[in-house]
Scaffold this motif. Structure first.
Motif, PDB file in Angstrom:
ATOM      1  N   ALA A  35      -4.817  -2.952   4.079  1.00  0.00           N
ATOM      2  CA  ALA A  35      -3.662  -2.560   3.275  1.00  0.00           C
ATOM      3  C   ALA A  35      -4.106  -1.985   1.935  1.00  0.00           C
ATOM      4  O   ALA A  35      -5.256  -2.142   1.515  1.00  0.00           O
ATOM      5  N   ASP A  36      -3.166  -1.329   1.273  1.00  0.00           N
ATOM      6  CA  ASP A  36      -3.380  -0.777  -0.069  1.00  0.00           C
ATOM      7  C   ASP A  36      -4.520   0.236  -0.104  1.00  0.00           C
ATOM      8  O   ASP A  36      -5.350   0.240  -1.012  1.00  0.00           O
ATOM      9  N   ALA A  37      -4.533   1.104   0.909  1.00  0.00           N
ATOM     10  CA  ALA A  37      -5.566   2.129   0.993  1.00  0.00           C
ATOM     11  C   ALA A  37      -4.983   3.391   1.612  1.00  0.00           C
ATOM     12  O   ALA A  37      -4.013   3.335   2.367  1.00  0.00           O
ATOM     13  N   GLU A  50      -8.998   3.011  -2.094  1.00  0.00           N
ATOM     14  CA  GLU A  50      -8.039   1.973  -2.482  1.00  0.00           C
ATOM     15  C   GLU A  50      -6.917   2.564  -3.320  1.00  0.00           C
ATOM     16  O   GLU A  50      -7.167   3.338  -4.244  1.00  0.00           O
ATOM     17  N   GLU A  51      -5.698   2.230  -2.945  1.00  0.00           N
ATOM     18  CA  GLU A  51      -4.494   2.654  -3.651  1.00  0.00           C
ATOM     19  C   GLU A  51      -3.463   1.539  -3.525  1.00  0.00           C
ATOM     20  O   GLU A  51      -2.856   1.398  -2.458  1.00  0.00           O
ATOM     21  N   VAL A  57      -4.695   1.485   6.449  1.00  0.00           N
ATOM     22  CA  VAL A  57      -5.705   2.176   7.235  1.00  0.00           C
ATOM     23  C   VAL A  57      -5.971   1.343   8.489  1.00  0.00           C
ATOM     24  O   VAL A  57      -6.208   0.139   8.401  1.00  0.00           O
ATOM     25  N   GLY A  58      -5.893   1.989   9.647  1.00  0.00           N
ATOM     26  CA  GLY A  58      -6.152   1.314  10.911  1.00  0.00           C
ATOM     27  C   GLY A  58      -7.598   1.443  11.330  1.00  0.00           C
ATOM     28  O   GLY A  58      -8.262   2.437  11.037  1.00  0.00           O
ATOM     29  N   GLY A  59      -8.088   0.418  12.002  1.00  0.00           N
ATOM     30  CA  GLY A  59      -9.464   0.446  12.487  1.00  0.00           C
ATOM     31  C   GLY A  59      -9.760  -0.776  13.321  1.00  0.00           C
ATOM     32  O   GLY A  59      -8.853  -1.373  13.897  1.00  0.00           O
ATOM     33  N   GLU A  60     -11.021  -1.148  13.368  1.00  0.00           N
ATOM     34  CA  GLU A  60     -11.461  -2.315  14.133  1.00  0.00           C
ATOM     35  C   GLU A  60     -12.288  -3.238  13.253  1.00  0.00           C
ATOM     36  O   GLU A  60     -13.080  -2.780  12.428  1.00  0.00           O
TER      37      GLU A  60
END
Length: 138
Positions: A35-37, A50-51, A57-60
């Motif tokens: 979160a917050d990115a 970072e924001e 942002v999705g990932g693994e």
């Protein structure tokens, strides 16, 4: 400190660097969210910046096998051109909370974020990836 890695670009399963660096060296790989990115398109790979309130942002979340951890950490630092304290680094490796999709639990993980100088350039004139998913970029 042994932490999982949060990968969101070329290290994700099915992407160019996954098999080169991670195949056979992980205990688990599970979907997660940072979160917050904001995710920005780079020259063949993305940057997470970072924001606060900026998005997800999705990932693994990748958990390395214990015997592979130290070597993998060093190799990923080289891949991401991260040298602690070097202002020329493209990324910085930081500990952040990442939410596992399966159960909604936030876990600490290593995340490679755009280094400060890179983040400034991206915020000024970078192309954000809508939805924060590298695989969904157009």
């Amino acid at each position: 400190m042994t932490l999982p890695f949060f990968v969101y670009g070329t290290l994700r399963p099915g992407e160019a660097n996954h098999d080169l660096f991670l195949r056979g060296r992980t205990r688990s790989e599970e979907p997660g969210r940072l979160a917050d990115a904001v995710l920005y398109d780079g020259p063949g790979y993305p940057y997470a910046v970072e924001e606060p309130g900026g998005g997800v942002v999705g990932g693994e979340l990748v958990t390395a096998l214990p015997e592979a951890y130290e070597g993998l950490l060093a190799e990923l630092d080289r891949l991401e051109e991260y040298v602690p304290g070097d202002p020329r680094s493209l990324y910085v490796r930081v500990e952040r909370k990442v939410v596992r999709d399966a159960d909604g639990v936030a876990v600490p993980a290593w995340v490679y974020l755009a280094a400060p100088a890179v983040a400034v350039r991206l915020r000024a004139r970078g192309r954000a990836i809508a939805g924060g998913d590298w695989r969904a970029r157009v």
